[in-house]
Design an enzyme around this catalytic site. Structure first.
Site, PDB file in Angstrom:
ATOM      1  CE1 TYR A 177      -3.678   2.461   0.294  1.00  0.00           C
ATOM      2  CE2 TYR A 177      -2.486   3.347   2.183  1.00  0.00           C
ATOM      3  CZ  TYR A 177      -3.497   3.456   1.244  1.00  0.00           C
ATOM      4  OH  TYR A 177      -4.317   4.562   1.233  1.00  0.00           O
TER       5      TYR A 177
ATOM      6  CG  ASP B 153       5.669   3.478   1.234  1.00  0.00           C
ATOM      7  OD1 ASP B 153       5.845   4.117   2.292  1.00  0.00           O
ATOM      8  OD2 ASP B 153       4.562   3.371   0.676  1.00  0.00           O
TER       9      ASP B 153
ATOM     10  CE  LYS C 174       1.031   5.245   8.414  1.00  0.00           C
ATOM     11  NZ  LYS C 174      -0.334   5.709   8.618  1.00  0.00           N
TER      12      LYS C 174
END
Length: 446
Positions: A143, A235, A264
């Protein structure tokens, strides 16, 4: 437990928010999600006053749980009181970039953006501009945010958009291979090597049950991208500054990608994203280069202060050691419970991440198994049965996890991620007592 306030809030939300939420995963809980009123250390309290041990932790942005250390809080308040934002450069964004560049092996320069999605979009654009090619290789089950290049389904070069509203032409430029499949990685470069701009991969498949790489997989991707003058893009939106501490997952695995995307934790709980890499690539972004990238809120001073002070505090107070120790306790305890009560299930995770995946068909024996979470060890007797791809995780008992197990854990006062795929996170605010209570809840729920 009563949930009348959450039910009433959800009823109101359905009138003004599509599906009653602002991010689809929040609606995965049926018949309606608990509405959180506030956080307290490693816990959350919902609108009805119910208290839960919180292992969701905002889906990853919180290193300290809901208890921000005083220096971090002071930095946030100071920058907020001086004005919300300026549309001009500030010293704090320079300091934050300097800190990250000192600690992450592959990073010399950064471009701060506002979300992990924006980071991966910009990284793909830079890879395409640098190579003059269009195709991006992604992992099935990976994702990378709500962006057109990676919202695809299908296999290999037979991909299609996974959402209405995305033209097929976007999916045509995306090649999807299984994570941990070295043969598929070699094949895609044999077939499309001179068309591939980059490989976009999570160092750990962190949004699909926490699947670690098999030995040598990332080295294979590194070699293939080097041989074909493509870019390797890690990622690290989820793993960054959590797995491997301040060096991130790339430091833990000893692999230096060409580009890294962050989100994050790099923002200390505030909206953020970033792209990092060597100067020779990063300086291709405008204004030093021609690859357009810009954003009104990029480098927002309050976010930069929260992110920098959060990481500084971690560096000075052995924060990651505490988190990783609790993670080990959780995963070891879960393995003991699963061995006794549900031997076909798989404990996954590393450092401050953990998950119990409801896999099927694994042997009953736990002799010589990986301890502290599946590590993809080839001599483990369960190696052929542990999940190695997103499809392996999806083949588990996902409905049982969500419809039976999750509600039972909630009734036990433990709040887990909303489905079998999302990671769960240990923070500095969690305690040994939280771990013990959670393990007892697992015993009851299983």
């Amino acid at each position: 437990m009563t949930h009348e306030q959450s039910r009433d809030l959800y009823d109101r939300a359905l009138s003004v928010l599509p599906g009653g939420v602002n991010s689809a995963v929040r609606a995965a809980i049926e018949p309606y999600p608990p509405f959180v009123e506030r956080g307290d250390d490693g816990h959350v309290i919902d609108a009805d006053g119910n208290r839960y041990i919180d292992w969701v932790m905002g889906l990853g942005p919180l290193l300290y749980g809901h208890d921000t250390p005083q220096p971090v809080e002071a930095a946030i308040q100071s920058h907020a009181s001086e004005g919300p934002m300026y549309g001009m450069p500030t010293e704090i964004e320079v300091e934050h970039a300097e800190f990250v560049a000192r600690h992450v092996p592959s990073v010399e320069m950064l471009r701060f953006v506002n979300s992990g999605t924006e980071a991966t979009v910009s990284a793909c654009r830079l890879a395409r501009a640098h190579t003059g090619r269009d195709k991006i290789v992604v992992m099935q089950g990976g994702y990378h945010g709500a962006q057109e290049t990676t919202l695809v389904e299908g296999e290999y070069d037979d991909t299609r958009p996974s959402s209405p509203g995305i033209p097929q032409s976007f999916a045509d430029e995306t090649l999807a291979i299984p994570f941990n499949d070295e043969e598929a990685a070699h094949r895609v470069f044999e077939d499309y090597g001179d068309e591939i701009a980059g490989v976009l991969v999570e160092p750990i498949l962190a949004n699909y049950g926490i699947v670690r790489p098999v030995d040598g997989y990332h080295e294979t991707l590194r070699d293939l991208t080097d041989e074909h003058d493509s870019l390797l893009i890690f990622d690290e939106v989820i793993t960054g500054f959590r797995v491997g501490g301040l060096q991130c997952a790339q430091g833990k695995f000893g692999i230096e990608p060409d580009l890294t995307t962050f989100g994050k934790l790099i923002g200390g709980g505030f909206p953020v994203g970033a792209i990092g890499g060597p100067a020779r690539l990063m300086e291709q972004f405008t204004p030093s280069g021609d690859v357009f990238q810009a954003g009104t809120f990029s480098g927002h001073p309050v976010t930069m202060a929260a992110g920098l002070e959060s990481l500084r505090y971690a560096a000075e107070h052995d924060v990651h050691d505490h988190i990783h120790d609790l993670g080990e306790q959780l995963r070891h305890g879960l393995a003991e419970i699963v061995e006794e009560q549900a031997p076909s299930y798989t404990v996954t995770g590393t450092d401050g991440m953990f998950k119990l995946v409801f896999t099927r068909g694994a042997p009953d024996s736990f002799e010589d198994h990986c301890e502290g979470g599946c590590a993809q060890r080839e001599d483990c007797p369960r190696y052929d049965h542990c999940p190695k791809t997103g499809a392996d995780v999806a083949a588990g008992e996902t409905d049982r996890w969500r419809r039976v197990f999750w509600p039972k854990m909630k009734d036990e006062g433990v709040f887990l991620s909303q489905n079998q795929f999302e990671s769960q996170f240990v923070t500095y605010a969690h305690t040994d007592e939280d771990v013990e209570t959670t393990l007892e809840a697992y015993k009851e729920a299983l």
